[in-house]
Every structure is written in C-alpha cells, then in structure tokens.
Motif scaffolding. Structure first.
Motif, mmCIF file in Angstrom:
data_model
loop_
_atom_site.group_PDB
_atom_site.id
_atom_site.type_symbol
_atom_site.label_atom_id
_atom_site.label_comp_id
_atom_site.label_asym_id
_atom_site.label_seq_id
_atom_site.Cartn_x
_atom_site.Cartn_y
_atom_site.Cartn_z
ATOM 1 N N GLY A 307 0.849 -1.321 0.165
ATOM 2 C CA GLY A 307 -0.246 -0.144 -0.013
ATOM 3 C C GLY A 307 0.697 1.524 0.102
ATOM 4 O O GLY A 307 1.976 1.161 0.095
ATOM 5 N N VAL A 309 0.579 5.454 0.885
ATOM 6 C CA VAL A 309 0.560 6.665 1.790
ATOM 7 C C VAL A 309 1.314 7.687 1.532
ATOM 8 O O VAL A 309 2.755 7.627 1.748
ATOM 9 C CB VAL A 309 0.552 6.113 3.304
ATOM 10 C CG1 VAL A 309 0.436 7.600 4.400
ATOM 11 C CG2 VAL A 309 0.339 5.006 4.094
ATOM 12 N N VAL A 359 -1.979 0.441 5.665
ATOM 13 C CA VAL A 359 -1.929 2.501 4.672
ATOM 14 C C VAL A 359 -3.130 3.093 6.294
ATOM 15 O O VAL A 359 -3.076 4.359 6.456
ATOM 16 C CB VAL A 359 -2.454 1.904 3.784
ATOM 17 C CG1 VAL A 359 -2.908 3.776 3.438
ATOM 18 C CG2 VAL A 359 -1.737 0.555 3.019
ATOM 19 N N GLU A 360 -4.207 2.549 6.414
ATOM 20 C CA GLU A 360 -5.453 3.384 7.261
ATOM 21 C C GLU A 360 -4.501 3.986 8.561
ATOM 22 O O GLU A 360 -4.371 5.573 9.272
ATOM 23 C CB GLU A 360 -6.804 3.193 7.424
ATOM 24 C CG GLU A 360 -7.164 3.829 6.928
ATOM 25 C CD GLU A 360 -7.629 4.739 6.480
ATOM 26 O OE1 GLU A 360 -7.897 5.951 6.947
ATOM 27 O OE2 GLU A 360 -7.625 4.336 5.649
ATOM 28 N N SER A 361 -3.990 3.319 9.423
ATOM 29 C CA SER A 361 -3.552 3.889 10.233
ATOM 30 C C SER A 361 -2.192 4.643 10.874
ATOM 31 O O SER A 361 -1.988 5.002 11.308
ATOM 32 C CB SER A 361 -2.962 1.976 11.337
ATOM 33 O OG SER A 361 -1.827 1.408 10.976
ATOM 34 N N ALA A 363 -1.579 7.196 7.745
ATOM 35 C CA ALA A 363 -2.202 7.673 7.285
ATOM 36 C C ALA A 363 -3.053 8.303 8.529
ATOM 37 O O ALA A 363 -2.583 9.672 8.837
ATOM 38 C CB ALA A 363 -3.361 7.657 5.866
ATOM 39 N N GLN A 364 -3.882 7.879 9.522
ATOM 40 C CA GLN A 364 -4.018 8.723 10.693
ATOM 41 C C GLN A 364 -3.212 9.331 11.921
ATOM 42 O O GLN A 364 -4.000 10.259 11.336
ATOM 43 C CB GLN A 364 -5.230 7.808 11.505
ATOM 44 C CG GLN A 364 -6.141 7.258 10.346
ATOM 45 C CD GLN A 364 -6.789 7.999 10.303
ATOM 46 O OE1 GLN A 364 -7.663 9.687 10.620
ATOM 47 N NE2 GLN A 364 -7.502 8.220 8.576
ATOM 48 N N HIS A 374 -2.322 11.931 1.895
ATOM 49 C CA HIS A 374 -3.375 11.184 0.694
ATOM 50 C C HIS A 374 -3.034 10.025 0.759
ATOM 51 O O HIS A 374 -1.379 9.069 0.605
ATOM 52 C CB HIS A 374 -2.732 11.681 -0.672
ATOM 53 C CG HIS A 374 -2.755 13.473 -0.557
ATOM 54 N ND1 HIS A 374 -3.908 14.335 -0.630
ATOM 55 C CD2 HIS A 374 -1.724 14.712 -0.812
ATOM 56 C CE1 HIS A 374 -4.169 15.110 -0.265
ATOM 57 N NE2 HIS A 374 -2.274 15.564 -0.513
ATOM 58 N N VAL A 375 -3.843 8.864 0.337
ATOM 59 C CA VAL A 375 -3.991 7.331 0.090
ATOM 60 C C VAL A 375 -4.170 7.140 -0.772
ATOM 61 O O VAL A 375 -5.490 7.779 -1.169
ATOM 62 C CB VAL A 375 -4.873 6.855 1.622
ATOM 63 C CG1 VAL A 375 -5.458 5.097 1.327
ATOM 64 C CG2 VAL A 375 -3.969 7.001 3.076
#
Length: 375
Positions: A307, A309, A359-361, A363-364, A374-375
């Motif tokens: 992924g 980021v 990826v999400e964690s 990014a946050q 940006h993801v």
C-alpha cells in the motif's frame, strides 16, 4: 557456517581496490580476517586502506588463503592466471559480471604460460549481484552485499576445497549464495542486468536534444527507467563485449517486440482505427506487468504488493528525517520509499510503501501529527 572463526581462511588478498574490491575488503575486515589490498594504482590501494578495507599488500605479507580479483572485465582472466601462478596453494575467484568468457580466458592464459593445467582447478568464478552507479573506493560499503544474490559458477573439475572457500566468502560478506553454471549465469544476467542497461541508456539518450522545457516535465517514471544510465561507459563496454552473444539474443527479442509496437502506433497514427493495433499495445503493457510481478520481493521473498501512503513534505532540512521518525513511532515497518519533488513548488512528495493492512492506521497517525497525507 561461522565466518569469524573459520580455521580455513585467515588472509584474503583483494586485487582491485574499486567499488566491489573495497566493499569486499570492508566486509571481511569487520570479521577479523586479514585483508591485503593490491591495485595497479597505488593511490587507489592507499585510499581503500585509509577507508578501512584492509592494508596495502607488501612483500613480507603471508601467502593468502583466498584471492578475490576485482579487476576490469577485459583484464580479469589475465589477472586470475597471474594470481594462480603467484600463489600455488590459494583459491582464486573473481567478481566479473561475465563468467563463461573469463573461464575460457583463464584456461587460455595458463596454457600460454606453460602452467600445469591443474592450476585452473583452484579457480572458481563468482559474481555478486550488487553495485552502485558510483564507482571507486569512496563509494564502497561494508553492507553492499548483505542479502544480495552472489552467484558461484561451480563446474566440473573445480577443486572442492576451492568451492568451499568461495562459499565461505559469500557467507562472510552476508550475501546469499546461488549456484549456477557459467553459461546459465551469462544468459540470466543478459536479461536481468545487461540488456536493461542498454535499454536505460537508449531511453536516457533521447533526452539529450529535448528542449529544456520538455526535460523539466520529467517525473518519477523517467527517473526510474533511466537511473542506471549514469553507469560508467568504459566498464559497461567491457561487460557488454564480454557477454555479447547472450545480450544480443535478448536485444533481438526486444527489437522484435518493439517493432510490433512501432507498427501498431504507425497504423493508429495513419488511420486511427487500425484493427488489432490497440490490442498490441495492451498486450505489451500487460506482459510488462506480468514480468515485473515476478521480481522477488523483500529479502528474496515472493513478490508483494504494498500500500502507498503519500505525504507532502516541505523542502526543508530535517523534514524527511522527522517523517521517518514519526513512521517508526507509529509502529509501522517501512518497506520502501520514493521521493519526488513537486514542479515549481518548494515541497517534495514522499511515497511510503507499507503492507496494505497498516495503510489506514499510518495515514491517521501522520495526519494527527500535522502531515498532509493522501492515501
């Protein structure tokens, strides 16, 4: 195999104090092995020694157990033969990127000098699949070979003890041994190393005569494709000449594929509705995807899709260091990183490649620390 307590190898002579030779010296010196450096240029040998790659060889030095020839490809065979005759009990290997022609050349050199044919049994060719665009001892690194494949060109007639010595060398510098016959090696590197060098050089050469406005549009794609075009022309002329047959076979196949693409583009340019032309283009890109997907992933594991980021980073000192620190403190292992400067703005775009699950964690976490993500 223990590389620091081996009763077999106590002294290694490295002939050629450039990038590869000096890197071998740096890697072996840290294990406690005595490394003796030799180079036609006294300055090159002294520089490598000053950098910690060993000490400059002298007449009072002990006989080496192993000789590593890191000379230019066009003189490697002659140097190997000289070292075999100078040190009658030592194993001799080389690090040239061509193996078949070197072996033939060594045998020819020994015969021309009236040597015992058995001297060739102590020669075992090898090739570390590692390097840099920069050359010379100043570019050497003791970790250059860590985790990288190192081909051992085992063959009928090679002394078993000599093969063991080269096995030891590969383990000592942290590389991963790969056994391969010389002709198989030469065919393989033609496809994965030598032909790509030609392709990169040809693509980069198209940039020479472009208007500066056009070159200024260059993004990461052309940078990736042309990265190795910075390589040394003299060295690569020697490499390509030494593996001419195998490289030509790869380039002929590439020429045929390129011819189909050119023909399809001509048809589209002339009529716009040429039957099958778009299919040729799609197949070409798809075939590239399939080939790219076969390249081994991290540490030689199966290929992995990561992924991405994307972080916008101000072009200021310390910013990327801070970003990497924040990634580490978020508990995320960074798999790879790409950096591109934004045209006309004082910022860089950093692509952080990580396993998809984080990826999400990540990014946050970065957004919470004030980064533009940006993801």
């Amino acid at each position: 195999m223990s590389v620091t307590s081996s009763p077999v190898v106590g002294t290694v002579r490295v002939v050629g104090a450039g990038l590869i030779g000096a890197s071998v010296g740096l890697a072996l010196s840290r294990t406690g092995v005595t490394v003796l450096l030799s180079d036609p240029s006294p300055t090159a040998a002294a520089l490598a020694s000053d950098l910690g790659a060993g000490r400059v060889a002298g007449p009072a030095d002990p006989m080496p157990d192993l000789v590593v020839v890191a000379a230019p490809p066009d003189v490697t065979a002659a140097v190997v033969a000289t070292e075999l005759l100078a040190w009658p009990s030592a194993t001799v290997t080389d690090v040239a990127s061509v193996k078949g022609e070197i072996l033939t050349g060594v045998q020819r050199e020994l015969a021309a000098r009236g040597a015992d044919p058995g001297a060739a049994d102590r020669y075992v060719g090898s090739h570390p699949m590692a390097g840099r665009e920069r050359s010379g001892a100043v570019a050497a690194r003791e970790d250059l070979f860590v985790g990288r494949p190192w081909v051992i060109a085992d063959r009928d007639g090679a002394d078993a003890a000599a093969v063991f010595m080269v096995d030891w060398l590969v383990a000592a510098v942290g590389a991963s041994p790969v056994r391969m016959a010389a002709d198989c090696h030469d065919a393989a590197v033609a496809a994965v190393s030598h032909a790509p060098q030609v392709a990169a050089s040809l693509v980069a050469a198209r940039l020479r005569d472009l208007p500066i406005e056009a070159v200024s549009l260059a993004g990461q794609g052309v940078r990736d494709v042309t990265r190795i075009a910075e390589s040394d022309p003299v060295l690569w002329t020697q490499i390509l000449a030494g593996n001419a047959e195998s490289v030509s076979q790869v380039l002929v196949a590439l020429q045929q594929d390129l011819g189909e693409v050119v023909a399809a583009l001509h048809e589209l340019a002339s009529s716009g509705e040429a039957a099958g032309a778009r299919a040729v283009l799609a197949r070409t890109v798809a075939a590239g995807q399939a080939g790219r997907a076969r390249i081994p992933g991290k540490h030689g594991a199966a290929p992995t899709r990561y992924g991405v980021v994307t972080v916008v980073v101000p072009d200021e000192p310390g910013r990327i260091a801070r970003l990497l620190t924040d990634v580490g403190e978020a508990g995320v292992n960074l798999e790879d990183l790409r950096l591109e400067h934004d045209l006309g703005r004082e910022v860089g775009v950093v692509e952080l490649l990580v396993v998809p699950a984080v990826v999400e964690s990540l990014a946050q976490a970065l957004i919470a620390l004030g980064w533009k993500v940006h993801v």
